[in-house]
Design a protein around this motif. Structure first.
Motif, mmCIF file in Angstrom:
data_model
loop_
_atom_site.group_PDB
_atom_site.id
_atom_site.type_symbol
_atom_site.label_atom_id
_atom_site.label_comp_id
_atom_site.label_asym_id
_atom_site.label_seq_id
_atom_site.Cartn_x
_atom_site.Cartn_y
_atom_site.Cartn_z
ATOM 1 N N ARG A 1 42.685 55.262 40.290
ATOM 2 C CA ARG A 1 42.252 54.141 39.453
ATOM 3 C C ARG A 1 42.196 52.845 40.256
ATOM 4 N NH1 ARG A 1 46.767 54.558 34.972
ATOM 5 N NH2 ARG A 1 47.935 54.907 36.922
ATOM 6 N N VAL A 2 43.135 52.697 41.194
ATOM 7 C CA VAL A 2 43.136 51.501 42.048
ATOM 8 C C VAL A 2 41.916 51.505 42.956
ATOM 9 C CG1 VAL A 2 44.337 50.320 43.909
ATOM 10 C CG2 VAL A 2 45.635 51.233 41.979
ATOM 11 N N ILE A 3 41.611 52.658 43.565
ATOM 12 C CA ILE A 3 40.464 52.750 44.475
ATOM 13 C C ILE A 3 39.170 52.475 43.714
ATOM 14 C CG2 ILE A 3 39.191 54.213 46.065
ATOM 15 C CD1 ILE A 3 42.028 53.416 46.983
ATOM 16 N N ASP A 4 39.023 53.084 42.554
ATOM 17 C CA ASP A 4 37.798 52.882 41.775
ATOM 18 C C ASP A 4 37.638 51.415 41.383
ATOM 19 O OD1 ASP A 4 37.264 55.561 41.953
ATOM 20 O OD2 ASP A 4 38.020 56.062 39.954
ATOM 21 N N TRP A 5 38.751 50.780 40.994
ATOM 22 C CA TRP A 5 38.676 49.369 40.599
ATOM 23 C C TRP A 5 38.321 48.496 41.801
ATOM 24 C CZ3 TRP A 5 40.805 44.693 41.768
ATOM 25 C CH2 TRP A 5 40.604 43.651 40.839
ATOM 26 N N LEU A 6 38.922 48.764 42.950
ATOM 27 C CA LEU A 6 38.615 47.991 44.151
ATOM 28 C C LEU A 6 37.156 48.171 44.561
ATOM 29 C CD1 LEU A 6 41.784 48.623 46.353
ATOM 30 C CD2 LEU A 6 41.101 46.460 45.309
ATOM 31 N N ARG A 7 36.665 49.387 44.455
ATOM 32 C CA ARG A 7 35.277 49.649 44.831
ATOM 33 C C ARG A 7 34.317 48.830 43.971
ATOM 34 N NH1 ARG A 7 35.448 54.796 44.301
ATOM 35 N NH2 ARG A 7 35.942 55.234 46.484
ATOM 36 N N GLU A 8 34.646 48.693 42.699
ATOM 37 C CA GLU A 8 33.764 47.959 41.776
ATOM 38 C C GLU A 8 33.946 46.451 41.874
ATOM 39 O OE1 GLU A 8 32.838 47.543 36.956
ATOM 40 O OE2 GLU A 8 34.195 49.119 37.698
ATOM 41 N N HIS A 9 35.211 45.995 41.989
ATOM 42 C CA HIS A 9 35.482 44.557 41.883
ATOM 43 C C HIS A 9 35.735 43.856 43.223
ATOM 44 C CE1 HIS A 9 35.746 44.679 37.472
ATOM 45 N NE2 HIS A 9 36.308 45.873 37.643
#
Length: 323
Positions: free
Chosen positions: A88-96
């Motif tokens: 979830r952290v990786i996905d959020w960083l990738r988007e934001h």
């Protein structure tokens, strides 16, 4: 003053000092300017729940990542939790991550932003112990294991734990000026500021400490007397060994040659004098055993890519002396 909001990403097994070190710097900058809102700071975890740090402390975030507003500075700490990162952290960083004005990592936090694809084609660093893994896992990243922090455009990465404080001080100095950063550094009783290209290890730490007393004593003597005769013959005589035996034993026990060790010690001492004193280049060159300014210039250009005068201009707190 423009808002420079800071969002710190939290996750289980985060390194607590990676979080609190930079936060103390940014908070201290607000106190130094008399404006508590100079750096509005918020923390966020994947679901907004408390996280347990690698040292056992519990941190309570302000909100969940999904609810976090776009920050000016997005800070990603490291820790054992980066070994098996939360998707979830990786996905959020990738988007934001691409939308933050500044993207900053501390220690192995660089692995998280690299996993999100935000370091491809950039130069970066992390804790020395993770650099080999970092380079293998992310070949598109130019991993530099030496400096305490690296700034590549809007993305900044730092080495282990306390290097995050150095990087935060550099950001404060850029934003609010050196006087504010100096006030914060004095309050935290830390250096202002170790240059980003300063090695993660001092010369003494870069080389292993010799097991045998005579060789260990030679290492210490070299660091305390950089202007002395530090030839292999002179050092061997101090260790009461033949030059050939001394050179072999020194390399076997320290992982480097006597000449290379002397070079590192002299360079480190010269950098410190150029950063911290007003001594002229000629005086510094003699104090560090180079003998002449030209010899020191060659050593600086070879190791750092800049001449001593340019190094001082970049990293000394006040203007370099004339003459």
């Amino acid at each position: 003053m423009p808002e420079r909001s800071v969002l710190v990403v939290l996750f289980d097994d985060v390194q607590s000092l990676d979080v609190t070190g930079p936060v103390e710097v940014f908070t201290g900058a607000g106190k130094a300017t008399g404006d508590p809102a100079a750096y509005p700071i918020r923390t966020a975890s994947p679901d907004g729940a408390p996280v347990r740090t690698s040292s056992g402390l519990t941190l309570v975030p302000d909100l969940a990542l999904a609810d976090a507003p776009r920050p000016h500075t997005l800070l990603v700490p490291g820790g054992q939790g980066t070994r098996r990162p939360d998707a979830r952290v990786i996905d959020w960083l990738r988007e934001h991550g691409p939308h933050a004005e500044r993207l900053v990592s501390v220690c192995t936090g660089a692995l998280l932003i690299a996993e999100a694809g935000l370091l491809d084609g950039r130069r970066a660093t992390t804790h020395w112990a993770a650099c080999d893994h970092f380079a293998r896992a992310h070949p598109a990243v130019d991993v530099d294991p030496d400096p305490i922090f690296v700034r590549d455009g809007r993305v900044s990465t730092s080495a282990g734990v306390t290097a995050g404080i150095d990087l935060a001080l550099a950001l404060v100095e850029e934003d609010l000026g050196r006087d504010v950063a100096l006030t914060v550094a004095r309050h935290l009783v830390v250096f202002l500021r170790r240059p980003g290209n300063q090695a993660q290890f001092s010369a003494q730490l870069a080389a292993q400490t010799a097991r045998r007393d005579p060789l260990r004593e030679v290492q210490h003597w070299v660091t305390e007397h950089p202007a002395a005769d530090l030839s292999v013959e002179a050092l061997a005589d101090r260790a009461r060994l033949s030059p050939r035996h001394f050179a072999r034993a020194f390399h076997a026990e320290t992982g480097t040659t006597p000449g290379r060790y002397v070079e590192r010690v002299r360079l480190e001492h010269a950098r410190r004098l150029l950063e911290d004193t007003g001594d002229g280049v000629a005086l510094v060159s003699r104090a560090c055993g180079y003998g002449t300014p030209e010899a020191m210039r060659r050593a600086f250009v070879k190791a750092l890519g800049v001449a001593p005068a340019e190094y001082r201009r970049r990293f000394r707190a006040t203007a370099a002396p004339t003459g």
